[in-house]
Design a protein around this motif. Structure first.
Motif, PDB file in Angstrom:
ATOM      1  N   GLY A  64       1.278  -4.458   1.259  1.00 21.10           N
ATOM      2  CA  GLY A  64       1.516  -3.111   2.113  1.00 21.10           C
ATOM      3  C   GLY A  64       1.674  -2.099   1.098  1.00 21.10           C
ATOM      4  N   GLU A  65       1.320  -0.770   1.828  1.00 21.04           N
ATOM      5  CA  GLU A  65       1.306   0.477   1.301  1.00 21.04           C
ATOM      6  C   GLU A  65       2.655   1.013   0.466  1.00 21.04           C
ATOM      7  OE1 GLU A  65      -1.314   2.438   0.275  1.00 21.04           O
ATOM      8  OE2 GLU A  65      -2.608   1.051   1.330  1.00 21.04           O
ATOM      9  N   ARG A  66       3.717   0.616   1.176  1.00 19.22           N
ATOM     10  CA  ARG A  66       4.853   0.824   0.688  1.00 19.22           C
ATOM     11  C   ARG A  66       5.234   0.246  -0.777  1.00 19.22           C
ATOM     12  NH1 ARG A  66       9.235  -0.296   5.218  1.00 19.22           N
ATOM     13  NH2 ARG A  66      10.696   0.135   3.488  1.00 19.22           N
ATOM     14  N   PHE A  67       4.832  -1.079  -0.822  1.00 17.71           N
ATOM     15  CA  PHE A  67       4.683  -1.778  -2.020  1.00 17.71           C
ATOM     16  C   PHE A  67       3.979  -1.125  -2.969  1.00 17.71           C
ATOM     17  CE2 PHE A  67       3.524  -5.027  -5.101  1.00 17.71           C
ATOM     18  CZ  PHE A  67       4.638  -5.697  -5.159  1.00 17.71           C
ATOM     19  N   ARG A  68       2.739  -0.685  -2.573  1.00 20.73           N
ATOM     20  CA  ARG A  68       1.815  -0.021  -3.783  1.00 20.73           C
ATOM     21  C   ARG A  68       2.448   1.257  -4.080  1.00 20.73           C
ATOM     22  NH1 ARG A  68      -1.684  -3.103  -0.977  1.00 20.73           N
ATOM     23  NH2 ARG A  68      -1.800  -1.839   0.734  1.00 20.73           N
ATOM     24  N   GLU A  69       3.102   2.106  -3.504  1.00 22.47           N
ATOM     25  CA  GLU A  69       4.012   3.157  -3.658  1.00 22.47           C
ATOM     26  C   GLU A  69       4.682   2.754  -4.695  1.00 22.47           C
ATOM     27  OE1 GLU A  69       3.666   6.453   0.092  1.00 22.47           O
ATOM     28  OE2 GLU A  69       5.473   5.205  -0.315  1.00 22.47           O
ATOM     29  N   PHE A  92       1.345  -0.246 -11.276  1.00 22.15           N
ATOM     30  CA  PHE A  92       0.487  -1.525 -11.373  1.00 22.15           C
ATOM     31  C   PHE A  92      -1.030  -1.005 -11.017  1.00 22.15           C
ATOM     32  CE2 PHE A  92       3.345  -5.312 -11.704  1.00 22.15           C
ATOM     33  CZ  PHE A  92       4.392  -4.610 -11.985  1.00 22.15           C
ATOM     34  N   GLY A  93      -1.195   0.216 -10.461  1.00 23.11           N
ATOM     35  CA  GLY A  93      -2.515   0.437  -9.957  1.00 23.11           C
ATOM     36  C   GLY A  93      -2.974  -0.577  -8.640  1.00 23.11           C
ATOM     37  N   LEU A  94      -4.138  -0.815  -8.677  1.00 25.75           N
ATOM     38  CA  LEU A  94      -4.685  -1.711  -7.623  1.00 25.75           C
ATOM     39  C   LEU A  94      -5.047  -2.986  -8.457  1.00 25.75           C
ATOM     40  CD1 LEU A  94      -6.761   1.090  -5.603  1.00 25.75           C
ATOM     41  CD2 LEU A  94      -4.715   0.094  -5.050  1.00 25.75           C
ATOM     42  N   GLY A  95      -3.994  -3.771  -9.161  1.00 24.78           N
ATOM     43  CA  GLY A  95      -4.487  -4.920  -9.584  1.00 24.78           C
ATOM     44  C   GLY A  95      -4.177  -6.149  -8.525  1.00 24.78           C
ATOM     45  N   ILE A  96      -4.048  -7.331  -9.256  1.00 27.71           N
ATOM     46  CA  ILE A  96      -3.728  -8.671  -8.260  1.00 27.71           C
ATOM     47  C   ILE A  96      -2.351  -8.403  -7.618  1.00 27.71           C
ATOM     48  CG2 ILE A  96      -3.229  -9.778 -10.402  1.00 27.71           C
ATOM     49  CD1 ILE A  96      -4.642 -12.294  -9.137  1.00 27.71           C
ATOM     50  N   ARG A 132      13.575   2.125  -8.199  1.00 24.70           N
ATOM     51  CA  ARG A 132      12.989   2.345  -6.575  1.00 24.70           C
ATOM     52  C   ARG A 132      13.635   1.634  -5.926  1.00 24.70           C
ATOM     53  NH1 ARG A 132       6.732   4.473  -7.776  1.00 24.70           N
ATOM     54  NH2 ARG A 132       7.332   6.129  -9.007  1.00 24.70           N
ATOM     55  N   HIS A 133      13.869   0.379  -6.024  1.00 22.30           N
ATOM     56  CA  HIS A 133      14.457  -0.724  -5.054  1.00 22.30           C
ATOM     57  C   HIS A 133      15.953  -0.538  -4.686  1.00 22.30           C
ATOM     58  CE1 HIS A 133      10.769  -2.767  -6.260  1.00 22.30           C
ATOM     59  NE2 HIS A 133      10.949  -3.438  -5.204  1.00 22.30           N
TER      60      HIS A 133
END
Length: 517
Positions: A103-108, A113-117, A221-222
């Motif tokens: 999800g987007e919140r995870f990517r934020e 990490f960018g858009l990696g695996i 952040r967590h």
């Protein structure tokens, strides 16, 4: 002004009162209590126990039957289901895989990490996974990794440990040693470049330090509402400023390596395909392989290609560096504090390879014969999983096997740390370090289902490098244990660090002595 001051004072007093009551309740009760307080939700107990959050969560989940709801302050979006139930893990990671995403919140949160695996979903994730799976399965890759590890153990690790043991009474931080070893190792495997962090003078390597800082900031952040760290990011203060500076340093390192590698390939005319047919194929690092694969498909632009390579490299660093450091550190702590286990590992090595001269490094095929060492490694991973928590986000409303409702766009947290310490999962002896639980009566390896032994993830996202990681840990551990005795310093405090990777907060301070066999 007076009208504003009074409500503010009342609010601060109320919050402090709730925090103090939560602290008193948490410390006085054998079983931690999580109360949903007005305004502040369950956050006070969480913050009071942040320094011991992993053990606190384990006790809490045990008292709740393995699954609970976490509700944060009313003005935030902090709501999640927290679980260590294997049935929930299997349901989310396998049966209903398509309904749970990063999800987007995870990517934020994991923005570096960018858009990696590790951060992507759907087609983007499948592309990353298929590409890496293809590269890992190349016939030359295992041999390439074996050669890198062999050279680093022989030319850096053994000489350093020899130097330490010759300094009578000298104390060394073994976690720092492993950190440096794995950083050099992963740089060589991914980038084809050895920064030589592991040397007798223990040099400070700026990019390695920056990488560590980025991971610590992600964990921060967590621990706070998203609005807090986003405000800090906007103002560039506190942990977010550290994050920005660290990412800038590490990105400069990665992009310079990418530029250098691209230039090198242009000069060589992009020779030596990665299909294992070239005589030089065993010298191909992952960055070279990725560039060739991307070039063969044709990137839309050079900038997009470089960003893809940067993100892929960053994710591989997390997968192949800190996780190995964590596994080795906790393994050696447990082995050093369990003499009978240490004796059995050494005896197994002696029975199989006692004829070999010292110092030596076992091959990939040879370490596969060390069943008891394999059990010890699995036990260390069970008790101290390198990634102590995992998270997913529901796409549609769902009901977990435990009966808990999961709502769209809401988080589900898996506590891998507490899974390994739950008697309902591993039996009443779950807190004991027993390599025997991984060995069958016939002396073979016992395999636990991934949704129970979750250290390498589960379902379609099962770790691609599982076997490569186990082989690497076995090769390093066998080399050290055959040549040296490791003694943990008596007054050394062993505490898990607060990071997305489970390391030791104060390192692992040990003394090294030659093993007489």
């Amino acid at each position: 002004m007076i009208m504003l001051t009074i409500p503010l004072t009342v609010a601060v007093t109320l919050i402090l009162t709730l925090f103090l009551f939560a602290y008193h309740q948490t410390k006085c009760l054998k079983t931690p209590a999580f109360t949903n307080w007005p305004f502040v939700g369950m956050l006070p107990q969480f913050l009071w126990n942040i320094s011991d959050i992993h053990d606190f969560s384990a006790k809490l989940l045990t008292s709740k039957g393995g699954t609970m709801e976490f509700i944060g302050p009313w003005f935030t979006n902090m709501y999640a289901v927290i679980t260590n139930d294997p049935l929930n893990v299997h349901y989310i990671m396998s049966k209903r895989f398509d309904n749970f995403e990063k999800g987007e919140r995870f990517r934020e949160t994991f923005q570096p990490f960018g858009l990696g695996i590790f951060t992507t979903d759907s087609h983007q994730w499948k592309y990353n996974r298929n590409l890496l799976q293809y590269l890992f399965k190349q016939r030359s890759f295992e041999a390439f990794q074996e050669k890198i590890i062999h050279n680093k153990v022989e030319k850096s690790l053994i000489p350093l440990l020899n130097h330490v043991q010759q300094q009578n009474g000298s104390v060394v931080d073994l976690q720092d040693v492993f950190n440096r070893f794995t950083f050099d190792n992963i740089c060589s495997i991914i980038l084809g470049h050895d920064p030589n962090c592991l040397s007798i003078d223990f040099p400070e390597v700026v990019c390695e330090k920056a990488f560590n800082q980025a991971e610590e900031s992600i964990f921060y952040r967590h621990t706070v509402p998203a609005c807090v760290w986003k405000l800090q990011s906007w103002l560039q203060i506190g942990e977010e400023k550290k994050m920005t500076e660290a990412c800038k340093v590490f990105d400069q390192f990665l992009y310079s390596c990418i530029a250098s590698k691209c230039e090198e390939l242009k000069k060589n005319g992009n020779k030596n395909e990665i299909n294992g047919q070239s005589n030089d194929a065993h010298h191909v690092d992952l960055l070279t392989a990725l560039i060739r694969e991307e070039n063969s498909k044709g990137s839309e632009s050079e900038s997009i290609g470089n960003k893809f390579l940067r993100d892929a490299a960053f994710n591989l660093f997390v997968a192949g560096r800190d996780t190995i450091t964590s596994a080795l550190t906790w393994l050696f702590y447990l082995v050093a504090t369990h003499p009978l286990v240490e004796a059995k590992i050494v005896e197994e090595i002696k029975e199989n390879f006692g004829h070999k001269e010292k110092p030596w490094i076992l091959s990939v095929d040879e370490v596969k014969k060390l069943v008891y060492l394999h059990g010890a490694i699995c036990e260390a991973l069970r008790l101290f999983p390198p990634i102590p928590f995992e998270r997913k986000q529901a796409i549609e409303a769902d009901i977990l096997p435990s009966g808990h409702h999961v709502f769209p766009n809401k988080m589900v947290f898996f506590s891998l740390y507490s899974m390994g310490r739950d008697a309902n999962i591993w039996g009443e002896d779950c807190l004991e370090f027993k390599p025997e639980r991984w060995i069958s009566e016939r002396g073979g390896i016992v395999y636990a289902p991934s949704y129970k032994f979750f250290s390498f993830n589960a379902g379609p996202r099962t770790c691609l490098g599982r076997e490569l990681a186990l082989i690497q840990v076995k090769m390093i551990a066998a080399s050290i244990l055959w040549n040296y005795c490791v003694h943990v310093v008596g007054d050394h405090q062993v505490t898990p660090s607060l990071s997305i990777v489970l390391l030791m907060k104060h390192g692992l301070k040990v003394k090294i002595s030659k093993r007489g066999i």
